[in-house]
Motif scaffolding. Structure first.
Motif, PDB file in Angstrom:
ATOM      1  N   ARG A  28       0.825  -1.203   0.000  1.00 28.09           N
ATOM      2  CA  ARG A  28       0.000   0.000   0.000  1.00 28.09           C
ATOM      3  C   ARG A  28       0.861   1.256   0.000  1.00 28.09           C
ATOM      4  N   ARG A  29       1.917   1.241   0.799  1.00 26.21           N
ATOM      5  CA  ARG A  29       2.806   2.405   0.831  1.00 26.21           C
ATOM      6  C   ARG A  29       3.461   2.626  -0.523  1.00 26.21           C
ATOM      7  N   ILE A  30       3.915   1.561  -1.133  1.00 26.97           N
ATOM      8  CA  ILE A  30       4.548   1.692  -2.459  1.00 26.97           C
ATOM      9  C   ILE A  30       3.548   2.229  -3.474  1.00 26.97           C
ATOM     10  N   ALA A  31       2.304   1.726  -3.421  1.00 28.92           N
ATOM     11  CA  ALA A  31       1.285   2.191  -4.367  1.00 28.92           C
ATOM     12  C   ALA A  31       0.973   3.673  -4.156  1.00 28.92           C
ATOM     13  N   LEU A  32       0.870   4.080  -2.892  1.00 30.74           N
ATOM     14  CA  LEU A  32       0.574   5.485  -2.604  1.00 30.74           C
ATOM     15  C   LEU A  32       1.694   6.403  -3.072  1.00 30.74           C
ATOM     16  N   TRP A  33       2.932   6.046  -2.761  1.00 32.08           N
ATOM     17  CA  TRP A  33       4.061   6.887  -3.169  1.00 32.08           C
ATOM     18  C   TRP A  33       4.230   6.894  -4.684  1.00 32.08           C
ATOM     19  N   THR A  34       3.955   5.763  -5.313  1.00 30.55           N
ATOM     20  CA  THR A  34       4.023   5.724  -6.779  1.00 30.55           C
ATOM     21  C   THR A  34       2.955   6.615  -7.403  1.00 30.55           C
ATOM     22  N   GLY A  35       1.732   6.529  -6.875  1.00 30.62           N
ATOM     23  CA  GLY A  35       0.659   7.384  -7.374  1.00 30.62           C
ATOM     24  C   GLY A  35       0.958   8.856  -7.157  1.00 30.62           C
ATOM     25  N   PHE A  36       1.517   9.182  -5.982  1.00 28.11           N
ATOM     26  CA  PHE A  36       1.876  10.577  -5.693  1.00 28.11           C
ATOM     27  C   PHE A  36       2.939  11.074  -6.665  1.00 28.11           C
ATOM     28  N   ALA A  37       3.951  10.242  -6.936  1.00 32.14           N
ATOM     29  CA  ALA A  37       5.016  10.640  -7.860  1.00 32.14           C
ATOM     30  C   ALA A  37       4.487  10.808  -9.281  1.00 32.14           C
ATOM     31  N   LEU A  38       3.610   9.884  -9.719  1.00 33.23           N
ATOM     32  CA  LEU A  38       3.053   9.996 -11.057  1.00 33.23           C
ATOM     33  C   LEU A  38       2.166  11.226 -11.201  1.00 33.23           C
ATOM     34  N   THR A  40       2.366  14.027  -9.432  1.00 34.70           N
ATOM     35  CA  THR A  40       3.228  15.204  -9.421  1.00 34.70           C
ATOM     36  C   THR A  40       3.919  15.391 -10.768  1.00 34.70           C
ATOM     37  N   GLY A  41       4.434  14.283 -11.318  1.00 37.37           N
ATOM     38  CA  GLY A  41       5.086  14.372 -12.622  1.00 37.37           C
ATOM     39  C   GLY A  41       4.130  14.815 -13.718  1.00 37.37           C
ATOM     40  N   TYR A  42       2.893  14.295 -13.693  1.00 33.89           N
ATOM     41  CA  TYR A  42       1.920  14.691 -14.705  1.00 33.89           C
ATOM     42  C   TYR A  42       1.588  16.186 -14.596  1.00 33.89           C
ATOM     43  N   CYS A  43       1.411  16.681 -13.360  1.00 33.53           N
ATOM     44  CA  CYS A  43       1.101  18.102 -13.175  1.00 33.53           C
ATOM     45  C   CYS A  43       2.242  18.980 -13.683  1.00 33.53           C
ATOM     46  N   LEU A  44       3.485  18.585 -13.395  1.00 29.87           N
ATOM     47  CA  LEU A  44       4.625  19.365 -13.882  1.00 29.87           C
ATOM     48  C   LEU A  44       4.677  19.365 -15.410  1.00 29.87           C
ATOM     49  N   TRP A  45       4.353  18.221 -16.004  1.00 26.85           N
ATOM     50  CA  TRP A  45       4.358  18.141 -17.473  1.00 26.85           C
ATOM     51  C   TRP A  45       3.199  18.925 -18.077  1.00 26.85           C
ATOM     52  N   ALA A  46       2.000  18.789 -17.490  1.00 29.27           N
ATOM     53  CA  ALA A  46       0.819  19.462 -18.037  1.00 29.27           C
ATOM     54  C   ALA A  46       0.937  20.970 -17.939  1.00 29.27           C
TER      55      ALA A  46
END
Length: 285
Positions: A28-38, A40-46
């Motif tokens: 669950r922790r890995i999934a949450l941190w992965t989702g948070f990173a994705l 954040t990356g999408y917002c920076l790209w958009a």
């Protein structure tokens, strides 16, 4: 009692899972941190956030900040009087908007307090009305009133007043709900009517809180009045927007410094008023 390293190792050997994070929790922790990173990356790209763009923007920001000092000094009274008039207009807009909002919100707050209004349907309906009013940003309300009443301070006053009705009514009703019942019981025991219980048992308790809310929101509305002026609702914001549009950054920064000084003065006198009046109420208690 402390354990030796040997005892800890022995306990780990007997029950290794007690010393490890469960697999499900780790996943669950890995999934949450992965989702948070994705995300954040999408917002920076958009939003096209890139180091080159930030570096270029910082350079331009430095050029703008370079006009801060030395501050611009107006060379004639005619020019400076226009700035003072704008500051006074902003102060008046904030004051009248705050007062009008409080006048309307004060009686409405009693309808939203559960210790005053026992009718759940009416009370909840009034509270949802608070929410509807607060859902509209003051700037949006100002644009609507500019369309209806034209450019000028009237639109700004009405925008602040309408916005503050929802805010004041909610905060006032919560203050009324948090009052003590003992003064009300005393008035009722002495034969007081329901209105007399509210007047002499509840209102004196909420007056200091209401005063603090009014003073704080007045300070906030001075800043809001500046923004409203930018969209045409009068005040110093219009002059500030005009200077920025004309790239007169030296004058713009001087106007910003005056706005900061005005807010500081208001905050200082608000603190004195709170200390004087609220202190007197506490002395009476």
């Amino acid at each position: 009692m402390s354990l030796t390293p040997a005892q800890i190792e022995a306990a780990r050997a007997r029950a290794p899972q007690a010393f490890e994070t469960p697999l499900s929790l780790r996943m669950r922790r890995i999934a949450l941190w992965t989702g948070f990173a994705l995300l954040t990356g999408y917002c920076l790209w958009a939003f096209d956030v890139s180091p080159l763009r930030i570096w270029t923007g910082l350079g331009r920001l430095g050029d703008v900040l370079g006009f801060m000092f030395p501050p611009y000094v107006w060379k004639s009274w005619a020019e400076f009087s226009e700035i003072l008039k704008g500051l006074g207009e902003t102060l008046s807009i904030a004051f009248l908007g705050t007062v009008l909002g409080a006048i309307v919100a004060f009686p409405l707050s009693f309808l939203g307090a559960k210790n005053i209004n026992r009718l759940n349907v009416l009370r909840l309906g009034v509270r949802r009305g608070y929410d509807v009013i607060r859902a509209f940003e003051t700037l949006i309300i100002a644009l609507i009133f500019i369309r209806a009443f034209g450019l000028g301070p009237l639109a700004g006053i009405l925008a602040i007043a309408i916005s503050e009705v929802g805010t004041f009514a909610k905060l006032f009703s919560e203050a009324i709900e948090n009052t003590s019942t003992r003064p009300t019981d005393g008035v009722r025991a002495s034969g007081g009517t329901r209105l007399q219980q509210i007047r002499f048992g509840i209102v004196p308790q909420v007056n200091p809180v209401i005063l603090s809310i009014l003073l704080y929101n007045f300070e906030s509305n001075v800043r809001s009045g500046t923004i409203l002026g930018i969209v045409g609702a009068g005040g110093i914001g219009f002059l500030l927007s005009d200077r920025i549009a004309a790239y007169k950054w030296d004058e713009a920064w001087s106007i910003i410094f005056l706005i900061i000084a005005l807010v500081y003065v208001i905050d200082y006198f608000s603190a004195l008023i709170r200390a004087r009046i609220i202190g007197n109420w506490e002395g009476v208690k």
